[in-house]
Each structure stands twice: as C-alpha cells, then as structure tokens.
Design an enzyme around this catalytic site. Structure first.
Site, PDB file in Angstrom:
ATOM      1  N   SER A 148       0.836  -1.199   0.000  1.00  0.00           N
ATOM      2  CA  SER A 148       0.000   0.000   0.000  1.00  0.00           C
ATOM      3  C   SER A 148       0.873   1.252   0.000  1.00  0.00           C
ATOM      4  O   SER A 148       1.614   1.497  -0.941  1.00  0.00           O
ATOM      5  CB  SER A 148      -0.964  -0.060   1.183  1.00  0.00           C
ATOM      6  OG  SER A 148      -1.953   0.946   1.091  1.00  0.00           O
ATOM      7  N   HIS A 190      -4.069  -0.664  -4.472  1.00  0.00           N
ATOM      8  CA  HIS A 190      -5.508  -0.943  -4.359  1.00  0.00           C
ATOM      9  C   HIS A 190      -6.176  -0.623  -5.703  1.00  0.00           C
ATOM     10  O   HIS A 190      -7.260  -0.032  -5.759  1.00  0.00           O
ATOM     11  CB  HIS A 190      -6.141  -0.094  -3.244  1.00  0.00           C
ATOM     12  CG  HIS A 190      -5.508  -0.236  -1.907  1.00  0.00           C
ATOM     13  ND1 HIS A 190      -5.743  -1.317  -1.071  1.00  0.00           N
ATOM     14  CD2 HIS A 190      -4.634   0.560  -1.248  1.00  0.00           C
ATOM     15  CE1 HIS A 190      -5.045  -1.168   0.046  1.00  0.00           C
ATOM     16  NE2 HIS A 190      -4.360  -0.051  -0.047  1.00  0.00           N
ATOM     17  N   GLU A 217      -4.960  -5.344  -5.094  1.00  0.00           N
ATOM     18  CA  GLU A 217      -4.798  -5.876  -3.743  1.00  0.00           C
ATOM     19  C   GLU A 217      -4.403  -7.353  -3.784  1.00  0.00           C
ATOM     20  O   GLU A 217      -4.759  -8.078  -4.715  1.00  0.00           O
ATOM     21  CB  GLU A 217      -6.094  -5.699  -2.958  1.00  0.00           C
ATOM     22  CG  GLU A 217      -6.413  -4.237  -2.670  1.00  0.00           C
ATOM     23  CD  GLU A 217      -7.721  -4.038  -1.931  1.00  0.00           C
ATOM     24  OE1 GLU A 217      -8.414  -5.052  -1.671  1.00  0.00           O
ATOM     25  OE2 GLU A 217      -8.058  -2.885  -1.611  1.00  0.00           O
TER      26      GLU A 217
END
Length: 312
Positions: A148, A190, A217
C-alpha cells in the site's frame, strides 16, 4: 529471472539458501493475504534469506504503528522467521540514529507497512535509515518489500495526493519525492478495487516521462534487479505508457478532462514473468510460466524497473 531466483521460488524445505546478490523488490498493492496461504509474504521471506534471515519492519507510514508491528511480527513468525526486528520511528531524529541505520543495513529483508506514504517520506526520506536501505538492497542483495503506502513510496516520483473518480482530471493529482528504489515510474495501489485507472491516467497525462504502474490488492510486482520481473498473488498489474501519447493537457484548464490518444496499456495477470534477454542463457533458467522473448512493447518497462541504479 535468473537460475538462482527460480531456485529460490521453488525451495521450501527450511527456507535456508544463499541470498541473491542482485537484490529484490516486492511491491504489493495492499491487503496481502496474512491468514491463509500467505503467498506474497512467504515469497518476501524467501527472497530475504529464508526463515533464517533477519527482517526489519518499518511502521512509520501508519498512525497505529503498534498495531502494525504486532500484525507483521505475528505473520512473519508464523511463516517461520526467527529474527524480526521493529524499526520504531517516533520522530525523524530516530531515523538519523547511526546505530539503528547500521542494524537495518545488515538485514536480509526490510518491510514497509501501509498507512500514508507522505508520512513515511517525511519520517525517513533523506535520513541515514534511507541510506541504509539503499545500501542493503544495492550492495548486499537484500529484499525491500512494501505494501500500500509502502509500495507507492518505492519510486522516485511518488503519488502524494489526489483522486480522479471516473475520468482523468487535470490538476487533481500531485506527486512528491519518493525513496527512489525504482525510477521513471509512479506506483498506485488498491488499483482495481478502488477504480484508480482514471487517477493513473491523470498522472501519465501530466507526466508522460513516467510509466504508470497500478497494482491490485493481494498482488505483488516482484523485481529482481538487473534480471526480470514477475507478478504474484490474486490480481494483476496494470502498466500505462504515455510516451507516444498525443494530448491537449497543456491547453485545457484545471479540472478539465484531457484528450489522450495513443496511450498504451498493458495488463499483467498473476504468473506473468519476463526476463531481460541477455540474462537468459539456458531454457532451464526460465521460471514456470515465463517467456523467453519479452514483447518489444514491454522491453523498456522491464529494463527500467530492473535497472541497477547506483548507490547515492
């Protein structure tokens, strides 16, 4: 990828094998599986010297660093790693502690958690810890992993802020300085789950010098420096190349949607694997599913992300 990398991918016995001298990046789109097969984190461990290697966990991106530390300490120990160390950074001065930097410099694996990439860079960018991470990767062949925010921070030009919901929107996204493990790319995470194609197109429209990388993801782009790339996990990696693009972005007002003509988009699903042709000398060096001939349209991308940037 190299014969050594292929052997590391398939070796499961006790996780003990020689470290590659190339160095690896494991760039994760967030929400990697930590409960079941743990495929991505297990690969990170394999590329970090196996279960006998030392892994440092940097939680500086998160506003709940204690929780992040417990989460990754638990999962790495479940995989079998014996030596997991916490890099606790209450302030920037700590990232300039010579003793801490020296300790991280010796680690076989360095993992950056999610959170806010701007917070991460404000804490460690340009510090002795930053320098130690580059030294571990480029001189010792360590593995640098990030999920992330930790993924976005890996490039020299980091996606700092902004969004574009349905269409590209001039001026809606800003970039900042990243850690620079890879150059001439910008990484978003994401990607499919949060419908971020318009955001990545916005970046490329305003910065056609950069290649855009969107990572889903529970998906990772694995880079072996100077050798090749591989996609692992549940999703895909999207590459946006606007270098031959025709656009009116310079002539429209802020908030407008630019024309984008001749933008190339590549979709690399899991198990995609490409090696630089000069690194493949024998067929048995190819990992399962890899292709001997990297398509011409991908050559520059593979060369760029695997480039062995000098230590600086």
């Amino acid at each position: 990828m190299s014969q050594q990398a292929s052997r590391q991918v398939n070796e499961q016995a006790n996780g003990h094998f020689d470290r590659s001298q190339h160095g690896h990046l494991v760039i994760v789109g967030g929400h990697e599986d930590r409960e079941n097969s743990k495929d991505i984190l297990s690969r990170f461990v394999q590329l970090s010297g196996g279960t006998q290697g030392t892994i440092a966990v940097i939680t500086a991106a998160s506003r709940v660093p204690d929780e992040m530390w417990r989460r990754y300490d638990k999962v790495f120990r479940e995989i079998g790693v014996r030596d997991v160390i916490r890099v606790d950074l209450p302030d920037r001065a700590t990232a300039n502690d010579a003793g801490l930097a020296a300790r991280v410099r010796k680690c076989e694996g360095i993992w950056m958690t999610g959170g806010d990439q701007k917070r991460l860079l404000a804490m460690i960018g340009g510090t002795l810890l930053d320098e130690a991470m580059h030294g571990a990767l480029k001189e010792s062949g360590a593995c640098i992993g990030g999920t992330s925010a930790g993924a976005s921070a890996m490039c020299g030009h980091m996606l700092a802020d902004g969004k574009a919901d349905l269409l590209p929107e001039k001026g809606s996204v800003s970039l900042g300085a990243g850690l620079g493990f890879v150059q001439r790319v910008v990484i978003d995470q994401h990607f499919s789950e949060r419908h971020r194609l318009a955001r990545l197109l916005t970046i490329v429209a305003q910065n056609p010098y950069l290649l855009g990388i969107g990572i889903d993801e529970d998906t990772a782009l694995v880079v072996e420096r100077g050798v090749g790339i591989e996609v692992i996990g549940a999703g895909s990696v999207t590459v946006v190349d606007g270098r031959t693009m025709i656009s009116n972005v310079a002539d429209i007002p802020a908030g407008g949607t630019p024309q984008l003509i001749d933008v190339r988009l590549h979709l690399l699903p899991t198990a995609s694997s490409f090696a630089l042709p000069e690194e493949i000398h024998h067929p048995h060096q190819l990992p399962p599913g890899a292709t001997r001939d990297t398509p011409a349209a991908l050559n520059d991308f593979v060369r760029n992300v695997t480039k062995r940037n000098p230590l600086s």
